[in-house]
Scaffold this active site. Structure first.
Site, PDB file in Angstrom:
ATOM      1  N   GLY A  34       0.797  -1.141   0.020  1.00 61.84           N
ATOM      2  CA  GLY A  34      -0.151  -0.219  -0.131  1.00 61.84           C
ATOM      3  C   GLY A  34       1.066   1.206   0.104  1.00 61.84           C
TER       4      GLY A  34
ATOM      5  N   ASP B 205       0.945  -9.184   2.139  1.00 67.21           N
ATOM      6  CA  ASP B 205       0.000  -8.170   1.777  1.00 67.21           C
ATOM      7  C   ASP B 205      -1.031  -9.080   0.913  1.00 67.21           C
TER       8      ASP B 205
ATOM      9  N   ASP C 251      -3.601 -12.836   3.712  1.00 64.19           N
ATOM     10  CA  ASP C 251      -4.459 -12.131   4.580  1.00 64.19           C
ATOM     11  C   ASP C 251      -4.066 -12.312   5.992  1.00 64.19           C
TER      12      ASP C 251
ATOM     13  N   THR D  71      -8.470   1.373   4.758  1.00 59.60           N
ATOM     14  CA  THR D  71      -8.196   2.834   5.107  1.00 59.60           C
ATOM     15  C   THR D  71      -9.111   3.843   4.805  1.00 59.60           C
TER      16      THR D  71
ATOM     17  N   THR E 156     -10.266  -6.740   8.739  1.00 63.12           N
ATOM     18  CA  THR E 156      -8.719  -6.794   8.622  1.00 63.12           C
ATOM     19  C   THR E 156      -8.477  -5.642   9.801  1.00 63.12           C
TER      20      THR E 156
ATOM     21  N   THR F 176      -4.126   5.411  14.067  1.00 65.58           N
ATOM     22  CA  THR F 176      -4.506   6.481  13.364  1.00 65.58           C
ATOM     23  C   THR F 176      -5.091   7.911  14.252  1.00 65.58           C
ATOM     24  N   ASP F 177      -4.718   9.214  13.939  1.00 64.28           N
ATOM     25  CA  ASP F 177      -5.254  10.087  14.737  1.00 64.28           C
ATOM     26  C   ASP F 177      -6.932  10.391  14.908  1.00 64.28           C
ATOM     27  N   GLU F 178      -7.587   9.342  13.712  1.00 63.02           N
ATOM     28  CA  GLU F 178      -8.957   9.273  13.656  1.00 63.02           C
ATOM     29  C   GLU F 178      -9.831   8.745  14.741  1.00 63.02           C
TER      30      GLU F 178
ATOM     31  N   TYR G 194     -14.504   3.252   9.758  1.00 58.50           N
ATOM     32  CA  TYR G 194     -13.014   3.302   9.543  1.00 58.50           C
ATOM     33  C   TYR G 194     -12.492   3.689  11.015  1.00 58.50           C
TER      34      TYR G 194
ATOM     35  N   LYS H 136     -10.363   0.934  13.502  1.00 54.08           N
ATOM     36  CA  LYS H 136      -8.729   1.179  14.039  1.00 54.08           C
ATOM     37  C   LYS H 136      -8.853   1.294  15.296  1.00 54.08           C
TER      38      LYS H 136
ATOM     39  N   ASN I 175      -2.641  12.663   8.656  1.00 52.25           N
ATOM     40  CA  ASN I 175      -2.861  12.680   7.272  1.00 52.25           C
ATOM     41  C   ASN I 175      -1.614  12.510   6.666  1.00 52.25           C
TER      42      ASN I 175
ATOM     43  N   LYS J 185      -7.696   9.036  -2.187  1.00 60.39           N
ATOM     44  CA  LYS J 185      -7.367  10.230  -1.270  1.00 60.39           C
ATOM     45  C   LYS J 185      -7.326  11.512  -1.870  1.00 60.39           C
TER      46      LYS J 185
ATOM     47  N   ARG K 240     -19.351  14.898   3.268  1.00 62.66           N
ATOM     48  CA  ARG K 240     -19.153  13.429   3.760  1.00 62.66           C
ATOM     49  C   ARG K 240     -20.037  13.261   4.835  1.00 62.66           C
TER      50      ARG K 240
HETATM   51  P1  NAD Z   1      -3.450   1.774   1.947  1.00 66.81           P
HETATM   52  O1  NAD Z   1      -5.133   1.613   1.722  1.00 66.81           O
HETATM   53  O2  NAD Z   1      -2.654   2.512   0.807  1.00 66.81           O
HETATM   54  O3  NAD Z   1      -2.504   0.283   2.031  1.00 66.81           O
HETATM   55  C1  NAD Z   1      -3.079  -0.633   2.857  1.00 66.81           C
HETATM   56  C2  NAD Z   1      -2.453  -1.949   2.399  1.00 66.81           C
HETATM   57  O4  NAD Z   1      -2.905  -3.024   3.145  1.00 66.81           O
HETATM   58  C3  NAD Z   1      -2.605  -2.528   0.973  1.00 66.81           C
HETATM   59  O5  NAD Z   1      -1.700  -2.981   0.447  1.00 66.81           O
HETATM   60  C4  NAD Z   1      -3.537  -3.516   1.127  1.00 66.81           C
HETATM   61  O6  NAD Z   1      -3.429  -4.623  -0.068  1.00 66.81           O
HETATM   62  C5  NAD Z   1      -3.274  -4.397   2.286  1.00 66.81           C
HETATM   63  N1  NAD Z   1      -4.248  -5.006   3.000  1.00 66.81           N
HETATM   64  C6  NAD Z   1      -5.701  -4.678   3.390  1.00 66.81           C
HETATM   65  N2  NAD Z   1      -6.181  -5.910   4.071  1.00 66.81           N
HETATM   66  C7  NAD Z   1      -5.278  -6.690   4.038  1.00 66.81           C
HETATM   67  C8  NAD Z   1      -5.509  -7.880   4.801  1.00 66.81           C
HETATM   68  N3  NAD Z   1      -6.576  -8.417   5.323  1.00 66.81           N
HETATM   69  N4  NAD Z   1      -4.202  -8.724   4.816  1.00 66.81           N
HETATM   70  C9  NAD Z   1      -2.860  -8.311   4.093  1.00 66.81           C
HETATM   71  N5  NAD Z   1      -3.239  -7.055   3.713  1.00 66.81           N
HETATM   72  C10 NAD Z   1      -3.996  -6.293   3.505  1.00 66.81           C
HETATM   73  O7  NAD Z   1      -3.170   2.535   3.350  1.00 66.81           O
HETATM   74  P2  NAD Z   1      -2.161   3.435   3.789  1.00 66.81           P
HETATM   75  O8  NAD Z   1      -2.769   4.768   3.542  1.00 66.81           O
HETATM   76  O9  NAD Z   1      -0.858   3.072   3.315  1.00 66.81           O
HETATM   77  O10 NAD Z   1      -2.133   3.378   5.479  1.00 66.81           O
HETATM   78  C11 NAD Z   1      -1.267   2.183   5.975  1.00 66.81           C
HETATM   79  C12 NAD Z   1      -1.675   2.080   7.572  1.00 66.81           C
HETATM   80  O11 NAD Z   1      -1.518   3.522   8.077  1.00 66.81           O
HETATM   81  C13 NAD Z   1      -3.246   1.814   7.916  1.00 66.81           C
HETATM   82  O12 NAD Z   1      -3.188   1.131   8.923  1.00 66.81           O
HETATM   83  C14 NAD Z   1      -3.669   3.216   8.158  1.00 66.81           C
HETATM   84  O13 NAD Z   1      -4.950   2.870   9.034  1.00 66.81           O
HETATM   85  C15 NAD Z   1      -2.749   3.909   8.779  1.00 66.81           C
HETATM   86  N6  NAD Z   1      -2.843   5.315   8.775  1.00 66.81           N
HETATM   87  C16 NAD Z   1      -2.761   5.859   7.579  1.00 66.81           C
HETATM   88  C17 NAD Z   1      -2.930   7.310   7.222  1.00 66.81           C
HETATM   89  C18 NAD Z   1      -2.844   8.156   5.904  1.00 66.81           C
HETATM   90  O14 NAD Z   1      -3.122   9.315   5.940  1.00 66.81           O
HETATM   91  N7  NAD Z   1      -2.847   7.426   5.159  1.00 66.81           N
HETATM   92  C19 NAD Z   1      -2.874   8.054   8.698  1.00 66.81           C
HETATM   93  C20 NAD Z   1      -2.452   7.333   9.867  1.00 66.81           C
HETATM   94  C21 NAD Z   1      -2.505   6.080   9.873  1.00 66.81           C
HETATM   95  O1  DAU Z   2      -6.057  11.493   9.696  1.00 66.14           O
HETATM   96  C1  DAU Z   2      -5.653  10.156   9.290  1.00 66.14           C
HETATM   97  C2  DAU Z   2      -6.494   9.439   8.237  1.00 66.14           C
HETATM   98  O2  DAU Z   2      -6.117  10.217   7.128  1.00 66.14           O
HETATM   99  C3  DAU Z   2      -6.038   8.059   7.915  1.00 66.14           C
HETATM  100  O3  DAU Z   2      -6.301   7.365   9.090  1.00 66.14           O
HETATM  101  C4  DAU Z   2      -6.875   7.508   6.919  1.00 66.14           C
HETATM  102  O4  DAU Z   2      -6.574   6.341   6.403  1.00 66.14           O
HETATM  103  C5  DAU Z   2      -6.655   8.354   5.593  1.00 66.14           C
HETATM  104  O5  DAU Z   2      -7.588   7.986   4.614  1.00 66.14           O
HETATM  105  C6  DAU Z   2      -7.018   9.824   5.915  1.00 66.14           C
HETATM  106  O6  DAU Z   2      -8.370  10.085   6.367  1.00 66.14           O
HETATM  107  P1  DAU Z   2      -9.120  11.237   5.729  1.00 66.14           P
HETATM  108  O7  DAU Z   2     -10.738  11.009   5.680  1.00 66.14           O
HETATM  109  O8  DAU Z   2      -8.898  12.409   6.571  1.00 66.14           O
HETATM  110  O9  DAU Z   2      -8.641  11.443   4.331  1.00 66.14           O
HETATM  111  P2  DAU Z   2      -9.067  11.593   2.888  1.00 66.14           P
HETATM  112  O10 DAU Z   2      -7.945  12.058   1.740  1.00 66.14           O
HETATM  113  O11 DAU Z   2     -10.221  10.833   2.621  1.00 66.14           O
HETATM  114  O12 DAU Z   2      -9.846  13.151   3.140  1.00 66.14           O
HETATM  115  C7  DAU Z   2      -9.000  14.245   3.528  1.00 66.14           C
HETATM  116  C8  DAU Z   2     -10.046  15.444   3.558  1.00 66.14           C
HETATM  117  O13 DAU Z   2     -10.427  15.915   2.309  1.00 66.14           O
HETATM  118  C9  DAU Z   2     -11.303  15.204   4.468  1.00 66.14           C
HETATM  119  O14 DAU Z   2     -11.379  16.364   5.112  1.00 66.14           O
HETATM  120  C10 DAU Z   2     -12.138  14.946   3.532  1.00 66.14           C
HETATM  121  C11 DAU Z   2     -11.857  15.806   2.299  1.00 66.14           C
HETATM  122  N1  DAU Z   2     -12.244  15.298   0.912  1.00 66.14           N
HETATM  123  C12 DAU Z   2     -11.573  14.127   0.604  1.00 66.14           C
HETATM  124  C13 DAU Z   2     -11.999  13.324  -0.849  1.00 66.14           C
HETATM  125  C14 DAU Z   2     -11.506  12.211  -1.124  1.00 66.14           C
HETATM  126  C15 DAU Z   2     -12.681  16.185  -0.052  1.00 66.14           C
HETATM  127  O15 DAU Z   2     -13.175  17.102   0.195  1.00 66.14           O
HETATM  128  N2  DAU Z   2     -13.175  15.399  -1.430  1.00 66.14           N
HETATM  129  C16 DAU Z   2     -12.871  14.363  -1.590  1.00 66.14           C
HETATM  130  O16 DAU Z   2     -12.925  13.777  -2.743  1.00 66.14           O
END
Ligand code: NAD
Ligand code: DAU
Length: 338
Positions: free
Chosen positions: A12, A35, A61, A85, A100, A125-127, A149, A153, A178, A188, A272
């Site tokens: 991911g 993965d 998985d 995610t 998951t 996550t901060d969420e 979500y 988490k 984020n 995203k 949303r």
């Molecule tokens: P992503 O969605 O890009 O990637 C998730 C990965 O997990 C993918 O490769 C997917 O194939 C794998 N996966 C999903 N279900 C699985 C399963 N059952 N078994 C094995 N693999 C599986 O996610 P990301 O944005 O890289 O986030 C990674 C981690 O960081 C997550 O735990 C997310 O909650 C956390 N996180 C993300 C953010 C953010 O802003 N993206 C912020 C804070 C925390």
């Molecule tokens: O804060 C950490 C989290 O950040 C992670 O735990 C999540 O995995 C990650 O997806 C992210 O969550 P958000 O919901 O904050 O991210 P997203 O990119 O979906 O949205 C960011 C902000 O933008 C949120 O306020 C919603 C807004 N948004 C998002 C999308 C996809 C829009 O306005 N339009 C959009 O189409």
């Protein structure tokens, strides 16, 4: 001595950056990447390291105990990035988030306990704190997850703590803000808006666009997780904050400015449901342990926008040929944009 680390979700966005980061920063470590390759997991994210002799990919998985047992064999360390995610998807269907993000974490923790792992980092996550009007959440703040979500988490986060409190499995829990950077799936905010703008398509901005997120460059996140694998204290939670709070409208305008595209591409759309207004973290605890973000947001965003502009061979197949993405986009945005 060689360390072997299990990295789950390594195909991911953050996981693939972390696999690459660990291989570069710790030449004597071996990496096992487990993965499932969901829609968000992509082997091409790690094309450049797939032949590294220190790297092994296992498709499977985290909910499957046999798979986890085989993948964790011989490991001393683990970092669990695997998760469902995307908040918007959890608002459409939530069941696989529970599988998951909660049950999968349980399977990993049980195996970590059985093999006597030396360190297990659970990427939360901060969420899990929910939304905050003023000030910032510390690790002591009450958890108040407000979407499926975030709730799943929070379940994984507290299960990890429970395995420390009950069985002394050496768990560290991270709660990051984020992330942004290369290889982020274009569902995203930032990669969606950059790739839409590159094609002169509308940018669907939810609600009034004034929700606030704190942006953390993915490499600063990787540095924090590696630091905690080595220096974190068992049973502790650490916030990881970028320190770059921005309203979505301001990030959107900056993306358009960097690409030389008009603000008329911004399309305010239906919000949303249950949209958290503001996330904000106090990361003093991790800073006291010697970590701090190094990538200024303006530079990080400019480099990220450039990366998507230069790497359309990475995102175009997802947006144009991946039936799953197209179905999701239609379901999520079809009504909003029509
Ligand atoms: P992503 O969605 O890009 O990637 C998730 C990965 O997990 C993918 O490769 C997917 O194939 C794998 N996966 C999903 N279900 C699985 C399963 N059952 N078994 C094995 N693999 C599986 O996610 P990301 O944005 O890289 O986030 C990674 C981690 O960081 C997550 O735990 C997310 O909650 C956390 N996180 C993300 C953010 C953010 O802003 N993206 C912020 C804070 C925390
Ligand atoms: O804060 C950490 C989290 O950040 C992670 O735990 C999540 O995995 C990650 O997806 C992210 O969550 P958000 O919901 O904050 O991210 P997203 O990119 O979906 O949205 C960011 C902000 O933008 C949120 O306020 C919603 C807004 N948004 C998002 C999308 C996809 C829009 O306005 N339009 C959009 O189409």
């Amino acid at each position: 001595m060689t360390s072997r680390i299990l990295i789950t979700g390594g195909c991911g966005f953050i996981g693939s950056n972390f696999v690459r980061f660990v291989l570069a920063e710790r030449p004597d470590w071996e990496v096992v990447n487990l993965d499932k390759l969901t829609y968000a997991g992509r082997l091409e994210n790690l094309k450049d390291v797939e032949h590294d002799p220190r790297y092994r990919f296992v498709r499977g998985d985290i909910c499957d105990p046999e798979v986890v047992r085989a993948a964790m064999a011989g490991c001393q360390l683990a970092a669990n990035f695997a998760a469902e995610t995307h908040v918007d998807r959890s608002l459409l269907v939530a069941g696989h988030f529970i599988d998951t993000d909660i049950k999968g974490v349980l399977v990993l923790l049980e195996e970590a306990r059985r093999v006597g792992l030396e360190r297990f980092v659970q990427i939360s996550t901060d969420e899990v704190y929910g939304s905050i009007g003023e000030g910032s959440f510390t690790e002591e703040s009450v958890l108040n997850p407000r979407n499926p979500y975030a709730a799943s988490k929070a379940g994984g986060d507290r299960l990890a703590f429970a395995f420390w409190a009950t069985y002394k499995v050496p768990v560290v829990i991270t709660r990051a803000s984020n992330n942004y950077g290369p290889y982020q799936y274009p569902e995203k905010l930032i990669p969606l808006f950059v790739t839409n703008a590159l094609r002169d398509e509308p940018l669907p901005l939810y609600g009034d666009g004034r929700n606030v997120r704190d942006w953390l460059h993915v490499l600063d996140h990787c540095r924090a997780v590696l630091h905690l694998l080595e220096y974190g204290v068992d049973g502790e939670v650490y916030n990881i904050a970028g320190g770059n709070e921005r309203e979505n409208i301001s990030v959107t305008r900056e993306v358009l400015r960097l690409l030389g595209k008009p603000e008329s591409l911004i399309r305010p759309v239906a919000d949303r449901v249950g949209h958290d207004r503001r996330y904000s973290l106090d990361a003093a605890k991790l800073r006291a342990l010697g970590w701090g973000p190094q990538v200024p947001f303006e530079r990080g965003l400019a480099e990220t926008v450039r990366w998507y502009a230069d790497n359309d061979a990475w995102w175009r197949p997802i947006k144009d040929h991946d039936g799953e993405f197209r179905r999701y986009y239609q379901e999520q945005y079809g009504g909003r944009l029509s």
